[in-house]
Design a protein around this motif. Structure first.
Motif, PDB file in Angstrom:
ATOM      1  N   LYS A  65       0.821  -1.210   0.000  1.00 22.46           N
ATOM      2  CA  LYS A  65       0.000   0.000   0.000  1.00 22.46           C
ATOM      3  C   LYS A  65       0.854   1.260   0.000  1.00 22.46           C
ATOM      4  O   LYS A  65       0.536   2.237  -0.666  1.00 22.46           O
ATOM      5  CB  LYS A  65      -0.929  -0.012   1.215  1.00 22.46           C
ATOM      6  CG  LYS A  65      -1.846   1.176   1.270  1.00 22.46           C
ATOM      7  CD  LYS A  65      -2.770   1.128   2.457  1.00 22.46           C
ATOM      8  CE  LYS A  65      -3.658   2.366   2.436  1.00 22.46           C
ATOM      9  NZ  LYS A  65      -4.546   2.413   3.570  1.00 22.46           N
ATOM     10  N   GLU A  66       1.944   1.240   0.754  1.00 22.75           N
ATOM     11  CA  GLU A  66       2.779   2.430   0.911  1.00 22.75           C
ATOM     12  C   GLU A  66       3.723   2.673  -0.269  1.00 22.75           C
ATOM     13  O   GLU A  66       4.261   3.755  -0.414  1.00 22.75           O
ATOM     14  CB  GLU A  66       3.622   2.323   2.187  1.00 22.75           C
ATOM     15  CG  GLU A  66       2.816   2.247   3.469  1.00 22.75           C
ATOM     16  CD  GLU A  66       2.226   0.856   3.725  1.00 22.75           C
ATOM     17  OE1 GLU A  66       2.815  -0.143   3.269  1.00 22.75           O
ATOM     18  OE2 GLU A  66       1.170   0.771   4.357  1.00 22.75           O
ATOM     19  N   LYS A  67       3.948   1.664  -1.091  1.00 22.02           N
ATOM     20  CA  LYS A  67       4.907   1.803  -2.196  1.00 22.02           C
ATOM     21  C   LYS A  67       4.167   1.695  -3.528  1.00 22.02           C
ATOM     22  O   LYS A  67       3.806   0.615  -3.971  1.00 22.02           O
ATOM     23  CB  LYS A  67       5.988   0.730  -2.088  1.00 22.02           C
ATOM     24  CG  LYS A  67       7.105   0.940  -3.068  1.00 22.02           C
ATOM     25  CD  LYS A  67       8.252  -0.016  -2.829  1.00 22.02           C
ATOM     26  CE  LYS A  67       9.363   0.297  -3.801  1.00 22.02           C
ATOM     27  NZ  LYS A  67      10.496  -0.583  -3.636  1.00 22.02           N
ATOM     28  N   MET A  68       3.952   2.846  -4.136  1.00 20.45           N
ATOM     29  CA  MET A  68       3.205   2.893  -5.384  1.00 20.45           C
ATOM     30  C   MET A  68       4.030   2.301  -6.534  1.00 20.45           C
ATOM     31  O   MET A  68       5.259   2.305  -6.500  1.00 20.45           O
ATOM     32  CB  MET A  68       2.818   4.334  -5.703  1.00 20.45           C
ATOM     33  CG  MET A  68       1.777   4.898  -4.765  1.00 20.45           C
ATOM     34  SD  MET A  68       0.206   4.060  -4.975  1.00 20.45           S
ATOM     35  CE  MET A  68      -0.355   3.998  -3.294  1.00 20.45           C
ATOM     36  N   HIS A 119       0.532   7.037  -8.566  1.00 21.88           N
ATOM     37  CA  HIS A 119      -0.276   7.002  -7.353  1.00 21.88           C
ATOM     38  C   HIS A 119      -1.698   6.607  -7.742  1.00 21.88           C
ATOM     39  O   HIS A 119      -2.286   7.180  -8.653  1.00 21.88           O
ATOM     40  CB  HIS A 119      -0.272   8.372  -6.663  1.00 21.88           C
ATOM     41  CG  HIS A 119       1.081   8.754  -6.165  1.00 21.88           C
ATOM     42  ND1 HIS A 119       1.546   8.375  -4.933  1.00 21.88           N
ATOM     43  CD2 HIS A 119       2.087   9.454  -6.762  1.00 21.88           C
ATOM     44  CE1 HIS A 119       2.775   8.841  -4.765  1.00 21.88           C
ATOM     45  NE2 HIS A 119       3.120   9.498  -5.868  1.00 21.88           N
ATOM     46  N   LEU A 120      -2.234   5.634  -7.032  1.00 20.73           N
ATOM     47  CA  LEU A 120      -3.540   5.082  -7.360  1.00 20.73           C
ATOM     48  C   LEU A 120      -4.612   5.466  -6.341  1.00 20.73           C
ATOM     49  O   LEU A 120      -5.690   4.871  -6.314  1.00 20.73           O
ATOM     50  CB  LEU A 120      -3.429   3.552  -7.475  1.00 20.73           C
ATOM     51  CG  LEU A 120      -2.409   3.081  -8.517  1.00 20.73           C
ATOM     52  CD1 LEU A 120      -2.200   1.583  -8.424  1.00 20.73           C
ATOM     53  CD2 LEU A 120      -2.838   3.485  -9.911  1.00 20.73           C
ATOM     54  N   ASP A 121      -4.330   6.472  -5.528  1.00 20.44           N
ATOM     55  CA  ASP A 121      -5.279   6.899  -4.494  1.00 20.44           C
ATOM     56  C   ASP A 121      -6.624   7.299  -5.096  1.00 20.44           C
ATOM     57  O   ASP A 121      -7.683   7.003  -4.523  1.00 20.44           O
ATOM     58  CB  ASP A 121      -4.719   8.073  -3.689  1.00 20.44           C
ATOM     59  CG  ASP A 121      -3.390   7.757  -3.032  1.00 20.44           C
ATOM     60  OD1 ASP A 121      -3.146   6.581  -2.739  1.00 20.44           O
ATOM     61  OD2 ASP A 121      -2.597   8.695  -2.831  1.00 20.44           O
TER      62      ASP A 121
END
Length: 163
Positions: A65-68, A119-121
């Motif tokens: 999750k933390e590493k795009m 980034h996939l946020d």
């Protein structure tokens, strides 16, 4: 769910995948978890097949999750059998829609640019909204089915009330 229960659930899901696909198929390159909602709501998200393929490649490189993910446009293009220009245009479209945010990466010492971080946020947030909507729609269907079983009149859905 406790950490132990979560670990058992993951092992069970992995076992089921191995039964379905075969252990070697999964072990060679791994596997990618993709929400079914992404597949079912791609039209609502205005994603064409090239967009979906690009997202699938990005998702296959997103392990934590933390590493795009940061595959190169060339790698994406080779994977989906499209030219780099096509990939560039579709990534721009995904950015404009707010699903992907591109961050430039540079080589150490300032010796030029390397692949971008994606980034996939935005995608995660949009799917969360879609999940919320899907849950409301499912509840309305369930309520309607329940009312039919009890012989009550049809329950009006939100979308019907707005029309």
């Amino acid at each position: 769910m406790t950490t132990s229960e979560n670990g058992n659930e993951i092992r069970e899901q992995t076992r089921k995948l191995q039964e379905r696909w075969g252990r070697q198929t999964l072990d060679v390159k791994g596997w990618t978890g993709i929400p079914t909602l992404l597949l079912e709501r791609q039209q609502m998200l205005k994603l064409d097949p090239v967009d979906m393929n690009i997202l699938l490649v990005l998702l296959s490189h997103w392990w934590n999750k933390e590493k795009m993910p940061f595959p190169s446009r060339k790698k994406i293009a080779e994977t989906i059998d499209r030219d780099v220009g096509t990939v560039r245009r579709h990534i721009k479209k995904l950015e404009d829609s707010g699903l992907v945010c591109r961050e430039k990466r540079f080589l150490a010492g300032g010796n030029g640019q390397t692949s971008n971080i994606y980034h996939l946020d935005g995608l995660v947030q949009r799917l969360a909204k879609e999940a919320e909507q899907e849950a409301k729609e499912q509840k309305a269907r369930d309520d309607e089915d329940s009312a039919k079983r009890r012989g009550r009149p049809k329950v009006k859905r939100e979308s019907e009330a707005d029309a």
